[in-house]
Design a protein around this motif. Structure first.
Motif, PDB file in Angstrom:
ATOM      1  N   PHE A   9      -7.186  -5.960  -0.511  1.00 29.53           N
ATOM      2  CA  PHE A   9      -8.076  -5.558  -1.819  1.00 29.53           C
ATOM      3  C   PHE A   9      -7.574  -4.137  -2.437  1.00 29.53           C
ATOM      4  CE2 PHE A   9     -10.865  -3.736   1.161  1.00 29.53           C
ATOM      5  CZ  PHE A   9     -11.482  -2.603   0.407  1.00 29.53           C
ATOM      6  N   SER A  10      -6.751  -3.389  -1.450  1.00 30.68           N
ATOM      7  CA  SER A  10      -6.245  -1.950  -2.063  1.00 30.68           C
ATOM      8  C   SER A  10      -5.183  -2.283  -2.784  1.00 30.68           C
ATOM      9  CB  SER A  10      -5.902  -1.144  -0.791  1.00 30.68           C
ATOM     10  OG  SER A  10      -4.887  -1.612  -0.270  1.00 30.68           O
ATOM     11  N   TYR A  11      -4.616  -3.438  -3.036  1.00 30.16           N
ATOM     12  CA  TYR A  11      -3.122  -3.467  -3.716  1.00 30.16           C
ATOM     13  C   TYR A  11      -3.297  -2.901  -5.348  1.00 30.16           C
ATOM     14  CZ  TYR A  11       0.611  -5.700  -6.039  1.00 30.16           C
ATOM     15  OH  TYR A  11       1.977  -5.889  -6.831  1.00 30.16           O
ATOM     16  N   PRO A  12      -4.396  -3.198  -6.216  1.00 31.95           N
ATOM     17  CA  PRO A  12      -4.531  -2.546  -7.550  1.00 31.95           C
ATOM     18  C   PRO A  12      -4.657  -1.011  -7.239  1.00 31.95           C
ATOM     19  CG  PRO A  12      -6.009  -4.321  -7.316  1.00 31.95           C
ATOM     20  CD  PRO A  12      -5.548  -4.201  -5.914  1.00 31.95           C
ATOM     21  N   ALA A  13      -5.427  -0.627  -6.291  1.00 34.98           N
ATOM     22  CA  ALA A  13      -5.344   1.065  -6.176  1.00 34.98           C
ATOM     23  C   ALA A  13      -4.329   1.572  -5.812  1.00 34.98           C
ATOM     24  CB  ALA A  13      -6.640   1.398  -5.153  1.00 34.98           C
ATOM     25  N   VAL A  14      -3.429   0.909  -4.866  1.00 28.10           N
ATOM     26  CA  VAL A  14      -1.981   1.567  -4.729  1.00 28.10           C
ATOM     27  C   VAL A  14      -1.151   1.301  -5.717  1.00 28.10           C
ATOM     28  CG1 VAL A  14      -0.175   1.426  -2.927  1.00 28.10           C
ATOM     29  CG2 VAL A  14      -2.299   0.991  -2.140  1.00 28.10           C
ATOM     30  N   GLU A  15      -1.202   0.304  -6.681  1.00 34.06           N
ATOM     31  CA  GLU A  15      -0.437   0.072  -7.642  1.00 34.06           C
ATOM     32  C   GLU A  15      -0.764   1.187  -8.745  1.00 34.06           C
ATOM     33  OE1 GLU A  15      -0.003  -3.609  -9.965  1.00 34.06           O
ATOM     34  OE2 GLU A  15       2.057  -3.281  -9.010  1.00 34.06           O
ATOM     35  N   GLU A  16      -2.018   1.701  -8.889  1.00 33.04           N
ATOM     36  CA  GLU A  16      -2.489   2.575  -9.750  1.00 33.04           C
ATOM     37  C   GLU A  16      -1.724   4.037  -9.242  1.00 33.04           C
ATOM     38  OE1 GLU A  16      -6.155   4.847 -12.165  1.00 33.04           O
ATOM     39  OE2 GLU A  16      -6.466   3.252 -10.677  1.00 33.04           O
ATOM     40  N   MET A  17      -2.034   4.310  -7.913  1.00 32.53           N
ATOM     41  CA  MET A  17      -1.554   5.323  -7.268  1.00 32.53           C
ATOM     42  C   MET A  17      -0.038   5.703  -7.383  1.00 32.53           C
ATOM     43  SD  MET A  17      -3.581   4.732  -3.845  1.00 32.53           S
ATOM     44  CE  MET A  17      -2.910   6.699  -2.983  1.00 32.53           C
ATOM     45  N   GLY A  24       3.626  12.423 -12.103  1.00 30.98           N
ATOM     46  CA  GLY A  24       3.501  13.632 -11.831  1.00 30.98           C
ATOM     47  C   GLY A  24       2.035  14.204 -11.504  1.00 30.98           C
ATOM     48  N   GLU A  25       1.124  13.331 -11.197  1.00 30.07           N
ATOM     49  CA  GLU A  25      -0.289  13.697 -10.910  1.00 30.07           C
ATOM     50  C   GLU A  25      -0.286  14.109  -9.613  1.00 30.07           C
ATOM     51  OE1 GLU A  25      -2.829  13.734 -12.950  1.00 30.07           O
ATOM     52  OE2 GLU A  25      -1.764  12.887 -14.502  1.00 30.07           O
ATOM     53  N   ASN A  26      -1.074  15.013  -9.273  1.00 34.21           N
ATOM     54  CA  ASN A  26      -1.637  15.561  -8.065  1.00 34.21           C
ATOM     55  C   ASN A  26      -2.225  14.651  -6.888  1.00 34.21           C
ATOM     56  OD1 ASN A  26      -3.900  17.008  -6.155  1.00 34.21           O
ATOM     57  ND2 ASN A  26      -2.406  18.533  -6.219  1.00 34.21           N
ATOM     58  N   ALA A  27      -1.885  14.682  -5.577  1.00 31.34           N
ATOM     59  CA  ALA A  27      -2.355  13.705  -4.649  1.00 31.34           C
ATOM     60  C   ALA A  27      -3.821  13.566  -4.702  1.00 31.34           C
ATOM     61  CB  ALA A  27      -1.905  13.861  -3.428  1.00 31.34           C
ATOM     62  N   THR A  28      -4.380  14.558  -4.670  1.00 27.50           N
ATOM     63  CA  THR A  28      -5.979  14.540  -4.859  1.00 27.50           C
ATOM     64  C   THR A  28      -6.701  13.746  -5.962  1.00 27.50           C
ATOM     65  OG1 THR A  28      -5.934  16.467  -3.596  1.00 27.50           O
ATOM     66  CG2 THR A  28      -8.072  15.531  -4.661  1.00 27.50           C
ATOM     67  N   ASP A  29      -5.996  13.912  -7.053  1.00 24.88           N
ATOM     68  CA  ASP A  29      -6.476  13.542  -8.223  1.00 24.88           C
ATOM     69  C   ASP A  29      -6.183  11.896  -8.203  1.00 24.88           C
ATOM     70  OD1 ASP A  29      -7.378  15.581  -9.545  1.00 24.88           O
ATOM     71  OD2 ASP A  29      -5.353  16.010 -10.602  1.00 24.88           O
ATOM     72  N   VAL A  30      -4.780  11.652  -7.798  1.00 23.29           N
ATOM     73  CA  VAL A  30      -4.439  10.246  -7.426  1.00 23.29           C
ATOM     74  C   VAL A  30      -5.373   9.503  -6.684  1.00 23.29           C
ATOM     75  CG1 VAL A  30      -2.604   8.811  -6.543  1.00 23.29           C
ATOM     76  CG2 VAL A  30      -2.199  10.681  -8.053  1.00 23.29           C
ATOM     77  N   MET A 158       5.255  16.635  -5.638  1.00 18.76           N
ATOM     78  CA  MET A 158       5.146  18.273  -5.295  1.00 18.76           C
ATOM     79  C   MET A 158       5.152  18.445  -3.701  1.00 18.76           C
ATOM     80  SD  MET A 158       3.830  17.727  -8.324  1.00 18.76           S
ATOM     81  CE  MET A 158       2.127  17.638  -8.160  1.00 18.76           C
ATOM     82  N   GLY A 159       4.941  17.245  -2.991  1.00 17.34           N
ATOM     83  CA  GLY A 159       4.599  17.527  -1.515  1.00 17.34           C
ATOM     84  C   GLY A 159       3.493  17.719  -0.937  1.00 17.34           C
ATOM     85  N   ASN A 160       2.446  17.161  -1.856  1.00 16.71           N
ATOM     86  CA  ASN A 160       1.017  17.319  -1.486  1.00 16.71           C
ATOM     87  C   ASN A 160       0.422  16.134  -0.951  1.00 16.71           C
ATOM     88  OD1 ASN A 160       0.588  20.084  -2.743  1.00 16.71           O
ATOM     89  ND2 ASN A 160       0.744  18.911  -4.822  1.00 16.71           N
TER      90      ASN A 160
END
Length: 288
Positions: A9-17, A24-30, A158-160
């Motif tokens: 069930f994480s598929y849509p979440a990983v697609e959005e990520m 170019g979004e930050n990993a935490t925001d993602v 950015m490697g975060n």
């Protein structure tokens, strides 16, 4: 650049990520944005996450969530939080605005209110499915199985690297019960020089082994994510015996974008990295 999530069930979440990382979004925001969408959706609640999740033995939905960045000391978590459909967002506020790292129960709720979150009545946190399951529990003392903690890890341009977890916990648990998910080193761990890991499964057992920390330490010593996850699982099975091992699934991601998993049960997961144009659906088999 990479992303990985626990369970199918994480598929849509990983697609959005994936899309957010490429933008170019930050990993935490993602992680926060993808996690919150799952948490706040009643339809995914039966996976034991957020709104629509199964309540405790008193009929109240209590959620645990945590977020951890690869930078030292960047961690925030909430546990036994009531009335908030996006506990991961509260966990991030704990990381950024609280002098503490983990807030629970009434303290977590008070903090959420101070940060502007809306607290909803418990019936708004239940779905028809979870409310019906609770009534069956009361009438027949019949529980439902479920250890499907959502774990997400993102590595940005950015490697975060950031890892987040969220769960409504074991269905019909004792009020105030907290599992492994919001505990650093147990449900999640991240180190920007190495990578990150997350766990899902029987949290009351998982917390006794600190598997996420163990996985990251093995990667620090040179193991691939796959090798690290399998070594940790093998170590646990040595201590419990394979036939008596509890349910546990592990995911890991290193700073190169390599992923790895291991599990004591059949474990679907989803991931994406630079070598794939689309998100991959995979299944980790249990040990034979």
């Amino acid at each position: 650049m990479a992303a990985i999530g626990t369970w199918a069930f994480s598929y849509p979440a990983v697609e959005e990520m994936k899309d957010l990382i490429l933008a170019g979004e930050n990993a935490t925001d993602v992680v926060e944005r993808a996690m919150a969408e799952v948490e706040n959706d009643r339809e995914t609640g039966h996976h034991v996450v957020g709104r629509g999740g199964f309540p405790n033995s008193m009929g109240v939905v209590e959620c645990d969530a945590a977020i951890m960045e690869g930078s030292p000391g960047r961690f925030g978590a909430v546990a036994a939080l009531r009335g908030v459909g996006v506990p991961c967002r509260v966990a991030r506020k704990v990381m950024e605005r609280s002098p503490h790292s983990l807030l629970v129960g009434e303290g977590a709720l008070k903090f959420a209110v101070e940060q502007g979150f809306t607290v909803e009545p418990n019936d708004k946190m239940l779905s028809d499915r979870s409310a019906s399951a609770y009534q069956e529990f009361l009438e027949k003392k019949k529980g439902v199985s479920g250890h499907d903690t959502l774990g997400l890890i993102a590595l940005d341009l950015m490697g975060n690297i950031t890892v987040g977890v969220s769960t409504s916990g074991v269905p019909f648990k004792s009020p105030g019960r907290v599992g492994d998910s919001p505990l650093p080193g147990c449900g999640l761990f991240a180190d920007r020089t190495v990578g990150a890991a997350a766990a899902t499964g029987d949290g009351d057992k998982i917390m006794c082994y600190c598997p996420s920390f163990h996985v990251v330490q093995l990667m620090k010593q040179g193991s691939t994510p796959r090798e690290a996850c399998h070594t940790v699982l093998a170590d646990i099975m040595t201590k419990t015996s394979q036939e008596n091992c509890f349910e546990i699934g592990l995911i890991a991601l290193n700073m190169k974008g390599d992923v790895g998993t291991a599990s004591s049960v059949e474990f679907p997961y989803t991931f994406w990295n630079q070598s794939h144009e689309s998100v991959q659906k995979c299944t980790q088999s249990s040990p034979s």
